[in-house]
Write an enzyme that holds these catalytic residues in place. Structure first.
Site, PDB file in Angstrom:
ATOM      1  N   ASN A 147       0.796  -2.760   5.421  1.00  0.00           N
ATOM      2  CA  ASN A 147       0.003  -1.529   5.518  1.00  0.00           C
ATOM      3  C   ASN A 147      -1.229  -1.533   4.611  1.00  0.00           C
ATOM      4  OD1 ASN A 147      -0.368   1.565   5.787  1.00  0.00           O
ATOM      5  ND2 ASN A 147       0.090   1.304   3.591  1.00  0.00           N
ATOM      6  N   TYR A 159     -15.279  -3.703   9.332  1.00  0.00           N
ATOM      7  CA  TYR A 159     -13.933  -3.078   9.301  1.00  0.00           C
ATOM      8  C   TYR A 159     -13.264  -3.282  10.665  1.00  0.00           C
ATOM      9  CZ  TYR A 159     -10.095   0.248   9.089  1.00  0.00           C
ATOM     10  OH  TYR A 159      -8.845   0.815   9.142  1.00  0.00           O
ATOM     11  N   ASP A 212      -2.425  -7.239  -6.431  1.00  0.00           N
ATOM     12  CA  ASP A 212      -3.560  -7.100  -5.516  1.00  0.00           C
ATOM     13  C   ASP A 212      -3.304  -8.099  -4.388  1.00  0.00           C
ATOM     14  OD1 ASP A 212      -6.090  -7.399  -4.244  1.00  0.00           O
ATOM     15  OD2 ASP A 212      -7.105  -6.741  -6.063  1.00  0.00           O
ATOM     16  N   ARG A 225      -1.470  -1.494  -6.350  1.00  0.00           N
ATOM     17  CA  ARG A 225      -2.116  -1.907  -7.610  1.00  0.00           C
ATOM     18  C   ARG A 225      -2.018  -0.843  -8.682  1.00  0.00           C
ATOM     19  NH1 ARG A 225      -7.844  -2.808  -5.067  1.00  0.00           N
ATOM     20  NH2 ARG A 225      -7.014  -0.934  -4.091  1.00  0.00           N
ATOM     21  N   ARG A 226      -1.940   0.435  -8.302  1.00  0.00           N
ATOM     22  CA  ARG A 226      -1.981   1.504  -9.311  1.00  0.00           C
ATOM     23  C   ARG A 226      -0.607   1.728  -9.932  1.00  0.00           C
ATOM     24  NH1 ARG A 226      -5.492   5.523  -5.602  1.00  0.00           N
ATOM     25  NH2 ARG A 226      -4.410   4.307  -4.020  1.00  0.00           N
ATOM     26  N   GLU A 232      -6.473   8.847   1.661  1.00  0.00           N
ATOM     27  CA  GLU A 232      -7.570   8.509   0.740  1.00  0.00           C
ATOM     28  C   GLU A 232      -8.549   7.511   1.379  1.00  0.00           C
ATOM     29  OE1 GLU A 232      -5.931   7.331  -3.062  1.00  0.00           O
ATOM     30  OE2 GLU A 232      -4.642   9.098  -3.107  1.00  0.00           O
ATOM     31  N   LYS A 259      -9.751  -5.311  11.647  1.00  0.00           N
ATOM     32  CA  LYS A 259      -8.609  -4.738  12.363  1.00  0.00           C
ATOM     33  C   LYS A 259      -8.392  -5.428  13.720  1.00  0.00           C
ATOM     34  CE  LYS A 259      -6.922  -1.965   9.327  1.00  0.00           C
ATOM     35  NZ  LYS A 259      -5.532  -2.097   8.859  1.00  0.00           N
ATOM     36  N   THR A 271       1.265   3.281  -2.512  1.00  0.00           N
ATOM     37  CA  THR A 271       0.862   4.261  -3.537  1.00  0.00           C
ATOM     38  C   THR A 271       0.085   5.442  -2.967  1.00  0.00           C
ATOM     39  OG1 THR A 271      -1.089   2.919  -3.933  1.00  0.00           O
ATOM     40  CG2 THR A 271       0.772   2.583  -5.430  1.00  0.00           C
ATOM     41  N   GLY A 317       0.828  -1.213   0.000  1.00  0.00           N
ATOM     42  CA  GLY A 317       0.000   0.000   0.000  1.00  0.00           C
ATOM     43  C   GLY A 317       0.858   1.258   0.000  1.00  0.00           C
TER      44      GLY A 317
HETATM   45  P1  NDP Z   1      -5.147   4.962   1.575  1.00  0.00           P
HETATM   46  O1  NDP Z   1      -6.423   4.639   0.904  1.00  0.00           O
HETATM   47  O2  NDP Z   1      -4.571   6.327   1.366  1.00  0.00           O
HETATM   48  O3  NDP Z   1      -4.036   3.875   1.186  1.00  0.00           O
HETATM   49  C1  NDP Z   1      -4.356   2.518   1.099  1.00  0.00           C
HETATM   50  C2  NDP Z   1      -3.213   1.791   0.391  1.00  0.00           C
HETATM   51  O4  NDP Z   1      -3.524   0.394   0.362  1.00  0.00           O
HETATM   52  C3  NDP Z   1      -3.046   2.251  -1.038  1.00  0.00           C
HETATM   53  O5  NDP Z   1      -1.677   2.373  -1.337  1.00  0.00           O
HETATM   54  C4  NDP Z   1      -3.670   1.125  -1.851  1.00  0.00           C
HETATM   55  O6  NDP Z   1      -2.951   0.984  -3.081  1.00  0.00           O
HETATM   56  C5  NDP Z   1      -3.397  -0.099  -0.954  1.00  0.00           C
HETATM   57  N1  NDP Z   1      -4.368  -1.155  -1.200  1.00  0.00           N
HETATM   58  C6  NDP Z   1      -5.703  -1.110  -0.947  1.00  0.00           C
HETATM   59  N2  NDP Z   1      -6.295  -2.237  -1.377  1.00  0.00           N
HETATM   60  C7  NDP Z   1      -5.304  -3.012  -1.900  1.00  0.00           C
HETATM   61  C8  NDP Z   1      -5.283  -4.287  -2.521  1.00  0.00           C
HETATM   62  N3  NDP Z   1      -6.401  -5.001  -2.692  1.00  0.00           N
HETATM   63  N4  NDP Z   1      -4.110  -4.787  -2.950  1.00  0.00           N
HETATM   64  C9  NDP Z   1      -2.963  -4.069  -2.807  1.00  0.00           C
HETATM   65  N5  NDP Z   1      -2.918  -2.856  -2.227  1.00  0.00           N
HETATM   66  C10 NDP Z   1      -4.083  -2.330  -1.783  1.00  0.00           C
HETATM   67  O7  NDP Z   1      -5.377   4.697   3.137  1.00  0.00           O
HETATM   68  P2  NDP Z   1      -4.427   4.782   4.415  1.00  0.00           P
HETATM   69  O8  NDP Z   1      -3.052   5.196   4.056  1.00  0.00           O
HETATM   70  O9  NDP Z   1      -5.157   5.551   5.425  1.00  0.00           O
HETATM   71  O10 NDP Z   1      -4.455   3.260   4.864  1.00  0.00           O
HETATM   72  C11 NDP Z   1      -3.291   2.480   5.086  1.00  0.00           C
HETATM   73  C12 NDP Z   1      -3.540   1.528   6.249  1.00  0.00           C
HETATM   74  O11 NDP Z   1      -3.756   2.294   7.426  1.00  0.00           O
HETATM   75  C13 NDP Z   1      -4.779   0.639   6.086  1.00  0.00           C
HETATM   76  O12 NDP Z   1      -4.466  -0.649   6.562  1.00  0.00           O
HETATM   77  C14 NDP Z   1      -5.826   1.308   6.982  1.00  0.00           C
HETATM   78  O13 NDP Z   1      -6.763   0.391   7.441  1.00  0.00           O
HETATM   79  C15 NDP Z   1      -4.907   1.813   8.084  1.00  0.00           C
HETATM   80  N6  NDP Z   1      -5.461   2.876   8.912  1.00  0.00           N
HETATM   81  C16 NDP Z   1      -5.867   4.069   8.374  1.00  0.00           C
HETATM   82  C17 NDP Z   1      -6.369   5.064   9.190  1.00  0.00           C
HETATM   83  C18 NDP Z   1      -6.897   6.365   8.659  1.00  0.00           C
HETATM   84  O14 NDP Z   1      -7.610   7.060   9.407  1.00  0.00           O
HETATM   85  N7  NDP Z   1      -6.564   6.762   7.430  1.00  0.00           N
HETATM   86  C19 NDP Z   1      -6.399   4.879  10.648  1.00  0.00           C
HETATM   87  C20 NDP Z   1      -5.962   3.590  11.096  1.00  0.00           C
HETATM   88  C21 NDP Z   1      -5.484   2.653  10.252  1.00  0.00           C
HETATM   89  P3  NDP Z   1      -3.600   0.661  -4.517  1.00  0.00           P
HETATM   90  O15 NDP Z   1      -4.984   1.222  -4.520  1.00  0.00           O
HETATM   91  O16 NDP Z   1      -2.658   1.285  -5.497  1.00  0.00           O
HETATM   92  O17 NDP Z   1      -3.560  -0.828  -4.550  1.00  0.00           O
HETATM   93  C1  8X3 Z   2      -9.239   4.041  10.454  1.00  0.00           C
HETATM   94  C2  8X3 Z   2      -9.720   4.830  11.622  1.00  0.00           C
HETATM   95  O1  8X3 Z   2     -11.791   5.408  13.003  1.00  0.00           O
HETATM   96  O2  8X3 Z   2     -12.034   5.398  10.583  1.00  0.00           O
HETATM   97  O3  8X3 Z   2      -8.845   2.770  10.818  1.00  0.00           O
HETATM   98  O4  8X3 Z   2     -11.838   3.336  11.783  1.00  0.00           O
HETATM   99  S1  8X3 Z   2     -11.424   4.710  11.731  1.00  0.00           S
END
Ligand code: NDP
Ligand code: 8X3
Length: 252
Positions: A86, A152, A59, A35-36, A188, A156, A12, A10
């Site tokens: 991640n 979700y 993926d 993936r992107r 995102e 987690k 990207t 992840g």
């Molecule tokens: P983003 O959506 O910005 O990033 C998600 C990343 O995961 C992207 O790079 C995406 O890449 C990759 N991804 C998603 N689905 C797939 C797949 N099927 N295969 C491969 N790669 C995948 O979100 P965040 O940076 O916020 O999220 C990152 C992590 O942090 C996640 O595990 C999320 O649950 C966790 N998190 C986020 C929080 C928040 O508030 N933002 C809080 C707590 C935890 P691509 O689409 O190019 O594949």
């Molecule tokens: C992302 C934080 O509060 O949207 O894991 O679930 S929350």
């Protein structure tokens, strides 16, 4: 000192992207996954100037692609010292009785099974070298459940359990395992959760100072740069304005 190789899933967007930049500044060798493809190419151009880097497009749901991509890594990047699990997202925010089965499957398949596939592909070499560090990106949603968070939060909570299980089973090999569990981070994430509804996504981060992906990247870099005898096993970080998943001090 020998350079370490870090594999980030992840990479990207959001937390993974900020972490890739932080590690590139530290001149770690990087394996960046997502993936992107256009974003992976852009990352290669941007960070390839700073450090040795390969990108892998797969993926995490696709077991075979995960194993093929990771086994295709050239030396020395094939020896992954630090794995950052991640990749993941929330899909939808609906009560359990009306949630979409496709959303549930996406979250279980990506956040849980995908994390396991990637770990399974990397672990044998860490075990045989008797070294390595795994950081699982969990969430406050893995520590408590909030209304409409159901699946979700379950995914987690599973990451939390897998993190603990990995630490127990890999203890004999001297492999460090720990989780970083953020609260609200502006990425995102909400765009994905609300399926491109930008207005709704923006409201999640309005009226307070959310965490930035760079805040989490700093913490991850801190975690991996501790001396070997220090393992940060489980870390929770929230914006100051956030007290729990449902209590956020907003000024609207
Ligand atoms: P983003 O959506 O910005 O990033 C998600 C990343 O995961 C992207 O790079 C995406 O890449 C990759 N991804 C998603 N689905 C797939 C797949 N099927 N295969 C491969 N790669 C995948 O979100 P965040 O940076 O916020 O999220 C990152 C992590 O942090 C996640 O595990 C999320 O649950 C966790 N998190 C986020 C929080 C928040 O508030 N933002 C809080 C707590 C935890 P691509 O689409 O190019 O594949
Ligand atoms: C992302 C934080 O509060 O949207 O894991 O679930 S929350």
């Amino acid at each position: 000192m020998e350079k370490k190789t870090v594999l980030i899933t992840g990479a990207t967007s959001g937390i993974g992207l900020a972490t890739a930049r932080a590690f590139a500044n530290g001149h770690y060798r990087l394996v960046l996954c997502g993936r992107r493809e256009e974003r992976l190419k852009a990352l290669k151009t941007e960070l390839g100037k700073q450090t040795e880097l390969v990108t892998l497009n797969f993926d995490v749901r696709d077991k075979e692609k995960v194993f093929d991509a990771i086994s295709s890594l050239p030396d020395p990047l094939s020896n992954v010292d630090i794995l950052i699990n991640n990749a993941g997202n929330a899909h939808g925010l609906d009560p359990i009785d009306s949630g979409s089965v496709e959303d549930w499957e996406a979250m279980i398949d990506i956040n849980v099974k995908g994390l396991l596939y990637v770990s399974k592909a990397i672990l044998p070499q860490m075990v045989s070298r008797k070294s390595g560090h795994i950081i699982n990106i969990g969430s406050t949603a893995g520590k408590e459940v909030y209304p409409k968070g159901n699946v979700y939060c379950a995914s987690k909570h599973a990451v939390d359990a897998i993190n603990q299980g990995m630490r127990l089973d890999l203890n004999a090999y001297g492999i460090r395992v720990g989780a970083v569990n953020p609260g609200l981070v502006e990425t995102e994430f909400s765009q994905v959760r609300f399926k491109g509804d930008t207005k709704r996504a923006e409201t999640v981060y309005q009226g307070y100072q959310a965490l930035k992906p760079e805040d989490i990247a700093d913490i991850i870099l801190f975690v991996v740069t501790r001396p070997y005898h220090v393992n940060i096993a489980d870390l929770v970080v929230m914006p100051t304005a956030q007290a729990s998943s449902t209590i956020v001090k907003k000024q609207l």
